[in-house]
Design an enzyme around this catalytic site. Structure first.
Site, PDB file in Angstrom:
ATOM      1  N   TYR A  54       0.853  -1.204   0.000  1.00  0.00           N
ATOM      2  CA  TYR A  54       0.000   0.000   0.000  1.00  0.00           C
ATOM      3  C   TYR A  54       0.880   1.242   0.000  1.00  0.00           C
ATOM      4  CZ  TYR A  54      -4.916  -1.169   0.242  1.00  0.00           C
ATOM      5  OH  TYR A  54      -6.182  -1.533  -0.094  1.00  0.00           O
ATOM      6  N   THR A 226      -3.804   5.502 -22.148  1.00  0.00           N
ATOM      7  CA  THR A 226      -3.601   4.188 -21.561  1.00  0.00           C
ATOM      8  C   THR A 226      -2.173   3.785 -21.894  1.00  0.00           C
ATOM      9  OG1 THR A 226      -4.598   3.245 -23.554  1.00  0.00           O
ATOM     10  CG2 THR A 226      -5.989   3.363 -21.599  1.00  0.00           C
TER      11      THR A 226
END
Ligand code: DSN
Length: 416
Positions: A54, A226
């Site tokens: 995280y 993208t």
């Protein structure tokens, strides 16, 4: 559960699906213009321990400890992307193209603000203001398309619409437009209309990097892309912008829209950007366009009508109307023959999006395999045969054999 078991030992069902997908990719001809094949190094970064971490926040400003190495890869990805595109500021955290576009709107607009974007049915994207998409529901989109005769963007019409509607943001970029987009014209129109300019270069990012399509830099305010199409990286996205928008964009991505970044994807983006910085990537990009032009010529020799009469980029849109075959039928027949394309609306289509009049195809993936103009002629001939016999199962099976023969000459993931 065996923590140390390999996938083949631990989960036979997923392993089998993976082997089958690898076989499909190896043995078929992948012509969906938004798809590509990533390198072994990109795959290794994706399947890495970075997935465990995280790291909400940005390099050296995180809400969790233990981020020394995540900071290193995210910083590498940012610096490499800046160098590739000449961007002032880059955020590499967007999960994919749709979130990236929504994050830009969230950063720059208030709900209900007016935006201009290209109509999905004429080549745009769902997030460019389609009414079923969040973009079309949260913002007041006015849409432009292509000229009915030329099937090209008419920049005078875009300008007239912009000056009449006075949008806050003008968006350029497309998913089914086979021609070069004049980003400079778009940014000049935006400036004249008092709007901010945004370009979604998802489809053509690799061509921009390779110098075979005009760049939206340095004049466009915000550029999204993208990373998995012509850029040949992992599935994901990034937002690039002028420095003056940097803080608003970063805040919109986190904490505005997203939580923890996908660090394994960030690592893979860094690897792909390093690959795209190599001189050979320019050759790759140039070959994509050469292959698309050769494929287009071959398809026209097969008697197929191409929207706008050809291509300038990686993409071809075939209008099947005169063949008496629908896009859905053609997609299914080609699938049976081991050729993967997608059904697609053509401009001013009279059929529905579920069974439109066209199919869309492109050359980035086959070019990665090493195919050149000669092979494109063969591919065009195979497609022509399949479309003229969509219900002829024996012929489709025969074409599938020919497809396998051709693809076997260009090995792909031979370590599975
Ligand atoms: N799905 C992508 C494409 O195929 O063009 C766009 O998001």
């Amino acid at each position: 559960m065996g923590f140390r078991e390999s996938l083949s030992e631990e989960d036979k069902e997923v392993w089998e699906a993976l082997l089958n997908e690898s076989k499909r990719q190896n043995q078929g001809l992948e012509l969906i213009p938004s798809e590509n094949f990533v390198s072994r190094a990109v795959l290794q970064a994706l399947g890495s321990v970075f997935t465990n971490k995280y790291s909400e926040g940005y390099p050296h400003k995180r809400y969790y400890g233990g981020n020394e190495f995540v900071d290193a890869v995210e910083s590498l990805a940012i610096e490499r992307a800046k160098k590739l595109f000449g961007a002032e500021h880059v955020n590499v955290q967007p999960y994919s193209g749709s979130p990236a576009n929504i994050e830009v709107y969230f950063a720059l607009l208030n709900f209900g603000d007016k935006v201009m974007g290209m109509n999905l049915s004429q080549g745009g994207h769902l997030t460019h203001g389609h009414k079923v998409n969040f973009s079309g529901r949260a913002y007041n989109f006015v849409q432009y398309g292509v000229d009915r005769e030329t099937e090209l963007i008419d920049y005078d019409e875009v300008r007239k619409l912009a000056l009449k509607e006075k949008p806050k943001l003008i968006l350029s970029g497309a998913t089914a437009y086979p021609r070069e987009i004049d980003f400079k014209a778009f940014s000049e129109i935006a400036e004249e209309a008092g709007a901010m300019s945004m370009a979604d270069i998802s489809h053509i990012a690799g061509l921009v990097v390779g110098g075979v399509h005009k760049s939206p830099f340095p004049f466009t305010d915000i550029v999204t892309t993208t990373t998995h199409k012509t850029l040949r990286g992992p599935r994901g996205a990034m937002i690039m912008c002028k420095e003056k928008f940097a803080q608003a964009i970063d805040r919109a991505v986190f904490p505005g829209m997203q939580g923890g970044p996908h660090n394994h994807v960030t690592a893979a983006k860094a690897v792909a950007f390093s690959e795209a910085l190599k001189p050979e990537f320019k050759d790759y990009a140039a070959q994509i366009v050469k292959n698309a032009k050769a494929l287009a010529e071959g398809l026209m020799e097969e008697g197929l009508r191409l929207v706008s009469g050809g291509t300038d980029n990686h993409l071809i849109l075939i209008d099947l109307t005169k063949k008496g075959v629908s896009g859905k039928e053609a997609e299914a027949a080609l699938d049976k023959a081991g050729i993967t394309v997608n059904k697609n609306m053509i401009p001013y289509d009279t059929r529905s999006p579920f069974d439109p009049s066209g199919i869309r195809l492109g050359t980035p993936a086959l070019t990665t395999r090493g195919m050149k103009e000669g092979e494109m002629k063969e591919v065009a001939e195979l497609i022509g045969r399949a479309i003229s016999g969509v219900n002829d199962e024996a012929m489709l099976a025969k074409i599938k054999g020919d497809v396998r023969e051709l693809s076997s000459q260009f090995p792909l993931y031979d370590w599975y």
